[in-house]
Scaffold this motif. Structure first.
Motif, PDB file in Angstrom:
ATOM      1  N   LYS A 203       0.853  -1.202   0.000  1.00  0.00           N
ATOM      2  CA  LYS A 203       0.000   0.000   0.000  1.00  0.00           C
ATOM      3  C   LYS A 203       0.876   1.234   0.000  1.00  0.00           C
ATOM      4  O   LYS A 203       1.902   1.266   0.689  1.00  0.00           O
ATOM      5  N   VAL A 204       0.453   2.238  -0.701  1.00  0.00           N
ATOM      6  CA  VAL A 204       1.192   3.497  -0.715  1.00  0.00           C
ATOM      7  C   VAL A 204       1.275   4.035   0.716  1.00  0.00           C
ATOM      8  O   VAL A 204       0.318   3.945   1.485  1.00  0.00           O
ATOM      9  N   SER A 205       2.431   4.568   1.080  1.00  0.00           N
ATOM     10  CA  SER A 205       2.581   5.205   2.388  1.00  0.00           C
ATOM     11  C   SER A 205       2.904   6.676   2.173  1.00  0.00           C
ATOM     12  O   SER A 205       3.999   7.027   1.728  1.00  0.00           O
ATOM     13  N   SER A 206       1.930   7.508   2.471  1.00  0.00           N
ATOM     14  CA  SER A 206       2.079   8.946   2.265  1.00  0.00           C
ATOM     15  C   SER A 206       1.153   9.691   3.213  1.00  0.00           C
ATOM     16  O   SER A 206      -0.011   9.318   3.354  1.00  0.00           O
ATOM     17  N   VAL A 207       1.686  10.739   3.841  1.00  0.00           N
ATOM     18  CA  VAL A 207       0.825  11.532   4.724  1.00  0.00           C
ATOM     19  C   VAL A 207      -0.193  12.344   3.910  1.00  0.00           C
ATOM     20  O   VAL A 207      -1.156  12.853   4.459  1.00  0.00           O
ATOM     21  N   ASP A 208       0.039  12.426   2.604  1.00  0.00           N
ATOM     22  CA  ASP A 208      -0.872  13.201   1.755  1.00  0.00           C
ATOM     23  C   ASP A 208      -1.965  12.350   1.105  1.00  0.00           C
ATOM     24  O   ASP A 208      -2.843  12.876   0.431  1.00  0.00           O
ATOM     25  N   ILE A 209      -1.883  11.022   1.267  1.00  0.00           N
ATOM     26  CA  ILE A 209      -2.891  10.140   0.644  1.00  0.00           C
ATOM     27  C   ILE A 209      -3.538   9.294   1.743  1.00  0.00           C
ATOM     28  O   ILE A 209      -2.927   8.360   2.257  1.00  0.00           O
ATOM     29  N   THR A 210      -4.758   9.663   2.110  1.00  0.00           N
ATOM     30  CA  THR A 210      -5.398   8.919   3.204  1.00  0.00           C
ATOM     31  C   THR A 210      -6.332   7.832   2.675  1.00  0.00           C
ATOM     32  O   THR A 210      -6.568   6.856   3.356  1.00  0.00           O
ATOM     33  N   HIS A 211      -6.871   8.020   1.483  1.00  0.00           N
ATOM     34  CA  HIS A 211      -7.733   6.986   0.916  1.00  0.00           C
ATOM     35  C   HIS A 211      -6.939   6.281  -0.174  1.00  0.00           C
ATOM     36  O   HIS A 211      -6.920   6.684  -1.324  1.00  0.00           O
ATOM     37  N   LYS A 212      -6.269   5.218   0.262  1.00  0.00           N
ATOM     38  CA  LYS A 212      -5.213   4.622  -0.562  1.00  0.00           C
ATOM     39  C   LYS A 212      -5.735   3.933  -1.817  1.00  0.00           C
ATOM     40  O   LYS A 212      -5.129   4.037  -2.880  1.00  0.00           O
ATOM     41  N   SER A 213      -6.890   3.253  -1.713  1.00  0.00           N
ATOM     42  CA  SER A 213      -7.421   2.546  -2.888  1.00  0.00           C
ATOM     43  C   SER A 213      -7.818   3.522  -3.993  1.00  0.00           C
ATOM     44  O   SER A 213      -7.595   3.256  -5.172  1.00  0.00           O
ATOM     45  N   ASP A 214      -8.403   4.652  -3.573  1.00  0.00           N
ATOM     46  CA  ASP A 214      -8.881   5.641  -4.549  1.00  0.00           C
ATOM     47  C   ASP A 214      -7.762   6.102  -5.478  1.00  0.00           C
ATOM     48  O   ASP A 214      -8.010   6.480  -6.621  1.00  0.00           O
ATOM     49  N   SER A 215      -6.532   6.079  -4.995  1.00  0.00           N
ATOM     50  CA  SER A 215      -5.411   6.557  -5.808  1.00  0.00           C
ATOM     51  C   SER A 215      -4.664   5.395  -6.469  1.00  0.00           C
ATOM     52  O   SER A 215      -3.573   5.585  -6.982  1.00  0.00           O
ATOM     53  N   GLY A 216      -5.254   4.206  -6.434  1.00  0.00           N
ATOM     54  CA  GLY A 216      -4.567   3.038  -7.001  1.00  0.00           C
ATOM     55  C   GLY A 216      -3.400   2.612  -6.132  1.00  0.00           C
ATOM     56  O   GLY A 216      -2.434   2.007  -6.604  1.00  0.00           O
ATOM     57  N   GLY A 217      -3.498   2.900  -4.839  1.00  0.00           N
ATOM     58  CA  GLY A 217      -2.370   2.682  -3.939  1.00  0.00           C
ATOM     59  C   GLY A 217      -2.401   1.388  -3.153  1.00  0.00           C
ATOM     60  O   GLY A 217      -1.620   1.236  -2.211  1.00  0.00           O
ATOM     61  N   VAL A 218      -3.283   0.456  -3.507  1.00  0.00           N
ATOM     62  CA  VAL A 218      -3.343  -0.818  -2.767  1.00  0.00           C
ATOM     63  C   VAL A 218      -3.294  -1.985  -3.748  1.00  0.00           C
ATOM     64  O   VAL A 218      -4.070  -2.026  -4.709  1.00  0.00           O
ATOM     65  N   LYS A 219      -2.370  -2.907  -3.535  1.00  0.00           N
ATOM     66  CA  LYS A 219      -2.292  -4.129  -4.351  1.00  0.00           C
ATOM     67  C   LYS A 219      -2.259  -5.321  -3.405  1.00  0.00           C
ATOM     68  O   LYS A 219      -1.341  -5.444  -2.586  1.00  0.00           O
ATOM     69  N   VAL A 220      -3.278  -6.186  -3.539  1.00  0.00           N
ATOM     70  CA  VAL A 220      -3.392  -7.310  -2.591  1.00  0.00           C
ATOM     71  C   VAL A 220      -2.980  -8.635  -3.236  1.00  0.00           C
ATOM     72  O   VAL A 220      -2.860  -8.733  -4.464  1.00  0.00           O
ATOM     73  N   ASN A 221      -2.742  -9.606  -2.368  1.00  0.00           N
ATOM     74  CA  ASN A 221      -2.501 -10.990  -2.775  1.00  0.00           C
ATOM     75  C   ASN A 221      -1.318 -11.152  -3.738  1.00  0.00           C
ATOM     76  O   ASN A 221      -1.420 -11.857  -4.735  1.00  0.00           O
ATOM     77  N   LEU A 222      -0.217 -10.523  -3.424  1.00  0.00           N
ATOM     78  CA  LEU A 222       0.989 -10.616  -4.248  1.00  0.00           C
ATOM     79  C   LEU A 222       1.763 -11.858  -3.823  1.00  0.00           C
ATOM     80  O   LEU A 222       2.066 -12.033  -2.650  1.00  0.00           O
TER      81      LEU A 222
END
Ligand code: ADP
Ligand code: MG
Length: 232
Positions: free
Chosen positions: A60-79
């Motif tokens: 998952k993206v780690s950024s203090v500026d991005i709180t809704h991580k999925s909305d920004s394409g920031g979550v990838k599961v089951n790798l």
């Protein structure tokens, strides 16, 4: 100790939003079980952390500026492999940079892929008249569409937590349905009380959002967490 350090660092940096990693460290110190979550500041580090934790993992993206991580394409599961982790890392960075061009991205959080359970949400908000209030509900459509949540004013006792769980419309889903395992209500009640105790003991927190929590027949685990600090 960890909590005090994280809070004072955030204050020094003049920010009100904690990262998922910081939020889970704080909740973990309060006794609330979270998925282990490790910061990786490079693609190579993301791979080495994944191999240490064991596949499958989530990035998952780690950024203090991005709180809704999925909305920004920031979550990838089951790798499931190094190759998948490398591709996910690149995809997350590209997507988040496009979605939030000015965002300060420190890297990704790497965490084990949690076994699916009953999706729960828990949190704390501040009410203008009542002060801190703890929230409990079922995740997904139940909260988004049906607003099926229960609230209690802090401090909570275990009986309050039990009442909250009994109050929601979808409470039957906690008993297990269509072959799904029942949720460990004892453990969920304990988590609500721990959350209440933590809020009571820790000034300066405006909002806590644990969404989702996965509940199992023998325990429960916070999969995503967000903490917002109050104005000083
Ligand atoms: P967001 O910031 O968009 O709320 P989340 O961390 O909640 O991001 O991730 C989005 C979804 O991905 C979650 O609702 C959950 O279904 C899934 N997910 C996230 N982390 C894990 C994990 N460690 N194990 C399994 N599923 C996960
Ligand atoms: Mg979430």
């Amino acid at each position: 100790m960890i909590t005090a350090e994280i809070l004072s660092r955030a204050r020094q940096e003049n920010r009100k939003v904690l990262t998922e990693i910081e939020a889970k460290e704080i909740l973990g110190e309060a006794g609330i079980t979270c998925t282990s979550t490790v910061l990786a500041t490079s693609k190579e580090k993301a791979v080495s952390v994944s191999e240490e934790l064991g596949y499958p993992v989530v990035l998952k993206v780690s950024s203090v500026d991005i709180t809704h991580k999925s909305d920004s394409g920031g979550v990838k599961v089951n790798l499931k492999s190094r190759v998948e982790v490398e591709a996910a890392y690149d995809a997350i960075m590209a997507s988040c940079r496009a979605y939030a061009p000015g965002a300060d991205i420190e890297g990704v959080s790497v965490q084990p892929m949690a076994r699916p359970g009953t999706e729960i949400i828990m949190g704390m908000i501040r009410d203008k008249s009542f002060g801190p209030v703890v929230m409990f509900g079922l995740g997904g459509v139940f909260v988004e569409v049906l607003k099926d949540v229960a609230f209690r004013i802090v401090p909570l006792e275990k009986s309050d937590a039990a009442d909250m769980m009994d109050e929601i419309q979808g409470k039957k889903l906690l008993e297990g349905y269509r072959g799904k395992e029942p949720a460990d209500k004892e453990r969920l009640q304990k988590m609500l009380v721990q959350l209440s105790d933590f809020v009571n003991a820790t000034p300066g927190i405006e909002e806590i959002d644990m969404n989702p929590v996965f509940a199992y027949s023998d325990g429960a685990m916070v999969v995503d967490a967000r903490i917002i600090l109050s104005e000083e």
